[in-house]
Design an enzyme around this catalytic site. Sequence first.
Site, PDB file in Angstrom:
ATOM      1  N   LYS A 131       0.829  -1.201   0.000  1.00 47.98           N
ATOM      2  CA  LYS A 131       0.000   0.000   0.000  1.00 47.98           C
ATOM      3  C   LYS A 131       0.866   1.254   0.000  1.00 47.98           C
ATOM      4  O   LYS A 131       0.626   2.196  -0.776  1.00 47.98           O
ATOM      5  CB  LYS A 131      -0.934   0.020   1.212  1.00 47.98           C
ATOM      6  CG  LYS A 131      -1.921   1.184   1.196  1.00 47.98           C
ATOM      7  CD  LYS A 131      -2.706   1.284   2.489  1.00 47.98           C
ATOM      8  CE  LYS A 131      -1.863   1.908   3.582  1.00 47.98           C
ATOM      9  NZ  LYS A 131      -2.654   2.233   4.797  1.00 47.98           N
ATOM     10  N   ASP A 149      -6.576   0.934   1.176  1.00 47.28           N
ATOM     11  CA  ASP A 149      -6.653   1.011   2.631  1.00 47.28           C
ATOM     12  C   ASP A 149      -8.039   0.562   3.075  1.00 47.28           C
ATOM     13  O   ASP A 149      -8.829   0.057   2.268  1.00 47.28           O
ATOM     14  CB  ASP A 149      -6.329   2.421   3.122  1.00 47.28           C
ATOM     15  CG  ASP A 149      -7.401   3.447   2.750  1.00 47.28           C
ATOM     16  OD1 ASP A 149      -8.334   3.101   1.990  1.00 47.28           O
ATOM     17  OD2 ASP A 149      -7.305   4.593   3.231  1.00 47.28           O
TER      18      ASP A 149
END
Length: 226
Positions: A131, A149
């Site tokens: 991420k 997320d």
Amino acid sequence: MRMPAAKKVKSLPPADVEAIFARFHEIEPEPKGELDYVNAFTLLVAVVLSAQATDAGVNKATKRLFQLAPSPAAMAALGVEGIEAEIKTIGLFRNKAKNVFALSQQLLERHGGEVPADRGSLEALPGVGRKTANVVLNIWFKQPTIAVDTHLFRVGNRTGLAVADNPLAVEQILLKVVPERFMLHAHHWLILHGRYICKARRPECWRCPIREWCRYEPKTPAPNGA
């Protein structure tokens, strides 16, 4: 990264996906992330620090940190204790300080003090996962990545844009279904939508700009007086 289980909905057809991103683009053509940074290095550090913390909290802590250490060399010179002293208001600050110190050293030793522009090199840095790498590649290097997320995972599953039970699968679906012309900003639109409208406990469906295409049911009614 563990994500909460999502209620399964039907995936949206391509026309609806196109309409959703066209609406996002109409409302905010150039969405921006909410972390403060001054260069690629401080962006990387800010994203590492943002894990399990709010962007506002990170920005408050990094204002002075980035004045003191806007480069890997300056950050490494602070040492772990010096970094800790600046970020102690952030959750998990001790472990994060160690990672920031170590990644600064690795940038100096392996990359000439520069933030690399490829996923493999980024993910090899301490404290940097997929991420974080995607955020840096997207924001700084303008690569069409999707950083999943908790907000984006929730929005993907609720709306029907990307129905899957893990972040990587959501990312891979979005890379396939998002029209190319919207890809660069897609993850910002979705994250901000999840943060401010499609909230975890009570999505604000009554003011949602994409509600006509969203699969989430039942839509949340407006509170009294709204």
